[in-house]
Design an enzyme around this catalytic site. Sequence first.
Site, short mmCIF file in Angstrom:
data_model
loop_
_atom_site.label_atom_id
_atom_site.label_comp_id
_atom_site.label_asym_id
_atom_site.label_seq_id
_atom_site.Cartn_x
_atom_site.Cartn_y
_atom_site.Cartn_z
N HIS A 68 36.82 42.31 39.44
CA HIS A 68 35.61 42.09 38.64
C HIS A 68 35.00 43.45 38.35
CE1 HIS A 68 35.54 37.69 39.26
NE2 HIS A 68 36.08 37.98 40.43
N ASP A 311 40.52 40.66 44.56
CA ASP A 311 39.27 39.94 44.24
C ASP A 311 38.06 40.85 44.48
OD1 ASP A 311 37.50 38.11 43.30
OD2 ASP A 311 37.83 36.61 44.86
O1 DOR Z 1 33.28 35.54 45.84
C1 DOR Z 1 33.51 35.56 44.63
N1 DOR Z 1 32.87 36.41 43.81
N2 DOR Z 1 34.38 34.70 44.15
C2 DOR Z 1 34.55 34.54 42.83
O2 DOR Z 1 35.37 33.76 42.46
C3 DOR Z 1 33.75 35.31 41.87
C4 DOR Z 1 33.29 36.56 42.45
C5 DOR Z 1 32.24 37.25 41.66
O3 DOR Z 1 32.34 37.34 40.44
O4 DOR Z 1 31.29 37.78 42.28
ZN ZN Z 2 37.57 33.35 41.92
#
Ligand code: DOR
Ligand code: ZN
Length: 431
Positions: A68, A311
């Site tokens: 992200h 992630d």
């Molecule tokens: O913990 C998470 N944070 N899981 C997700 O799927 C999205 C992510 C986020 O964008 O902060």
């Molecule tokens: Zn996710």
Amino acid sequence: MSTNSLLIKNGRVIDPSQNKDAVQDIFVLNGKIQALGKNLEIPKDEPLPEIDATGFVVTPGWIDIHTHLREPGGTHKETIETGTRSAAAGGFTSIACMANTQPVNDSSYITTYIRQKVATDSPVNVFPIGAVTKGLKGEELAEIGSMREAGIVAISDDGKTVMNAYLFRKALDYSRRFDLTVISHAEDLNLKGLGVMNEGYNSARFGLRGIPKAAEEVIVARDIYLAELTGAKLHIAHASTAGSVALIREAKRRGIRVTAEVTPHHLTLTDEVVGTYDTNTKVAPPLREKEDIEALQEAVADGTIDALASDHAPHSREEKEVEYDHADFGMVGLETAFPLYYAKVLKNHWDLSKMVAAMTLKPAQIIGVKKGTLQLGSDADISIFDPGQEWVVDRSQFQSKSQNSPFHGWTMRGKPVFTIVGGKIVYRGNI
Ligand code: DOR
Ligand code: ZN
């Protein structure tokens, strides 16, 4: 010789795409792999930069298919510049960035914006992932075709689940036409409710609302059936339970086109750590239990889980220094992913070349990019790590703009020392 030419000497080269594991040299010319072999003799008209990789492991550049980056819209958490520097410092040469920015990457306009920013701000390759639905609202499909033309490599509403099965089926149908993988964030939002951690003994002990494992598994099962129905390519993001693993294993056995990834935190931490009430342990899907870790570990070893992702989900202090119930879900991961995975090799749970495949060749295949190999003529994206180096995680030293890591203070073994993208050294660690 150009600045994207160099010679890497005497490293242990592991390239699963060629079944290679041997001490060799790599000659990079103009950003491409020119030669690979023992004691290469290079005619040098001009001085050629050299890396002495003796004692180091040299692999195709690592690819994280789940990052992200937060830009546009969330630049107080991360920018394309800081997130990609964090990637380079973590040893990654390529990342795929999720669509849950603000505005959401649901149109070719945003995809193009990201790609233009990347061209000036990023030391690593960035492959944008487009949204499945407009605004991640789960109501109507995003502009999948035009985003594909603008350069997306997959579609996902990650962060949210597409709860409408009819719409998800339609997305899978469309994805075939554009040869895109559909990435599922599998959490049934109604079952999840206001849960903040795994539902079980510990959630009762800690007095926090739970999220049952079934919230994940019902969506994994649903999406597997829809992948079977449509023939589309489905990828399960951050599988976190033994039940999900069993479903994916069975689907693969039946020949359904499904792949899966895992994260470092789901393989390392149990919901026990939530008892500290450290909000950096709050993540979606939530940290699970010992038997889940064992199942995930086994699934990587036997290939049921294809890829190792990060992630990386940066959040600012303001969003984390609140009550557990109110904190955002997510933790940074790019700069700690590698050693957490490598720990599994050191404990003999995984074979090193298998781990490298899950960070190079496999993720490249999942998003359909020509990366993840050191074959002659391919892009000279190369990750080099020092397998013996011990270091202590200090979040104040992160390249990321955010510090929301539960691994602060941990002693790690294995450190990225050179990250090379298109023949250019974009990160150099302590040797
Ligand atoms: O913990 C998470 N944070 N899981 C997700 O799927 C999205 C992510 C986020 O964008 O902060
Ligand atoms: Zn996710």
